[in-house]
Design an enzyme around this catalytic site. Structure first.
Site, mmCIF file in Angstrom:
data_model
loop_
_atom_site.group_PDB
_atom_site.id
_atom_site.type_symbol
_atom_site.label_atom_id
_atom_site.label_comp_id
_atom_site.label_asym_id
_atom_site.label_seq_id
_atom_site.Cartn_x
_atom_site.Cartn_y
_atom_site.Cartn_z
ATOM 1 N N LEU A 259 0.886 -1.087 0.057
ATOM 2 C CA LEU A 259 0.040 0.040 0.039
ATOM 3 C C LEU A 259 1.001 1.494 0.295
ATOM 4 O O LEU A 259 0.731 2.202 -0.380
ATOM 5 C CB LEU A 259 -0.961 -0.144 1.213
ATOM 6 N N SER B 92 -6.250 -11.501 23.412
ATOM 7 C CA SER B 92 -7.425 -11.179 22.451
ATOM 8 C C SER B 92 -7.827 -12.351 21.874
ATOM 9 O O SER B 92 -9.201 -12.701 21.509
ATOM 10 C CB SER B 92 -7.161 -9.915 21.945
ATOM 11 N N GLU C 34 -18.378 7.100 16.723
ATOM 12 C CA GLU C 34 -19.387 6.087 17.343
ATOM 13 C C GLU C 34 -18.814 5.192 18.073
ATOM 14 O O GLU C 34 -19.674 4.770 19.331
ATOM 15 C CB GLU C 34 -19.816 5.569 15.925
ATOM 16 N N ASP D 97 -9.596 -12.007 11.570
ATOM 17 C CA ASP D 97 -9.197 -10.550 11.900
ATOM 18 C C ASP D 97 -8.009 -10.403 12.598
ATOM 19 O O ASP D 97 -7.770 -9.318 13.356
ATOM 20 C CB ASP D 97 -10.175 -9.737 12.265
ATOM 21 N N GLU E 119 -6.947 -8.691 7.184
ATOM 22 C CA GLU E 119 -8.199 -7.632 6.913
ATOM 23 C C GLU E 119 -7.868 -6.344 6.642
ATOM 24 O O GLU E 119 -6.922 -5.900 7.372
ATOM 25 C CB GLU E 119 -9.043 -7.879 7.810
ATOM 26 N N ARG F 141 0.758 4.259 -2.608
ATOM 27 C CA ARG F 141 0.751 5.781 -2.362
ATOM 28 C C ARG F 141 1.871 6.371 -2.959
ATOM 29 O O ARG F 141 1.785 7.542 -3.580
ATOM 30 C CB ARG F 141 1.006 5.901 -0.822
ATOM 31 N N ARG G 82 -15.124 -17.009 23.202
ATOM 32 C CA ARG G 82 -16.396 -16.513 22.895
ATOM 33 C C ARG G 82 -17.214 -17.412 21.635
ATOM 34 O O ARG G 82 -18.406 -17.668 21.543
ATOM 35 C CB ARG G 82 -16.416 -15.093 22.586
#
Length: 223
Positions: free
Chosen positions: A40, A68, A173, A91, A158, A44, A75
């Site tokens: 990327l 994590s 948000e 992810d 991701e 650029r 979960r």
């Protein structure tokens, strides 16, 4: 907010058994993420040199911590097995690309995914079809080969593409939902959705201004 679930003694023993393989897996994810970020960066700099514009405002990377990953596996009832973790948690390695304009998002996605050693696993276009709360972004999971001493592994990364307006809305948000621990009052939810529509109108207006200055070339990246 949902906290980290307690791990059973069997979970702890299982993780201890796969620790070395887990470390090797995490190295692969880190190297894969860094390779995609470098691709990327190249796009650029190429655009800035050849077209006198910079389609990317900034790039950030994020690698999930082992804690994590284990918590998410618990979960989602994903076994603490390397193959299961690779398949069930997509992810682990993430990149966020913030662009100036919506057109830049699609050009970058096309340029990145056209590279012959990159495979596209999934595309979720929340720009064309926003979420009910107004969230807009384009998510792509790509696979890239990483060559370790043990051999080549294909690592999923991701990549989230969004404009400055989308990123500002999503960041705000998230902060609101964190403050209310997910239980946001209905009136605030409505205002958040209205703000997303305002951000979308801003993206549209800025694209029109760009076209007024550069003509049709603004939609294609060509001068």
């Amino acid at each position: 907010m949902t906290g980290t679930p307690d791990l059973s003694e069997e979970d702890v023993r299982q993780f201890a058994r796969i620790r070395e393989d887990f470390t090797r897996m995490m190295l692969g994810y880190r190297f894969g993420m860094e390779q995609v970020a470098t691709r990327l960066d190249i796009l650029r700099e190429e655009s800035a040199e050849l077209h006198v514009d910079n389609p990317i405002e900034h790039i950030s990377t994020r690698l999930k911590s082992p804690e994590s990953i284990i918590a998410k596996a618990a979960r989602q009832s994903v076994p603490l097995d390397i193959a299961a973790l690779r398949e069930g948690i997509t992810d682990i390695a993430g990149i966020r690309v913030v662009c100036s304009f919506v057109a830049d998002v699609y050009r970058l996605v096309d340029s990145l995914t056209a590279q012959p050693d990159i495979t596209v696993r999934t595309v979720k276009d929340y720009i064309a079809a926003p979420k009910p709360n107004g969230y807009r972004s384009l998510h792509v999971i790509v696979e890239i080969p990483v060559f370790l001493s043990s051999g080549a592994v294909h690592v999923p990364v991701e990549v989230q593409f969004r404009t400055v307006a989308m990123d500002f809305w999503a960041s705000t948000e998230h902060k609101i939902f964190y403050k209310y621990e997910g239980d946001v009052p209905a009136d605030l939810r409505r205002r958040i959705t209205d703000a997303a529509a305002t951000a979308a109108r801003m993206d549209d207006e800025m694209a029109e201004l760009l076209r007024a200055v550069h003509g049709a070339a603004a939609d294609t990246g060509r001068e």
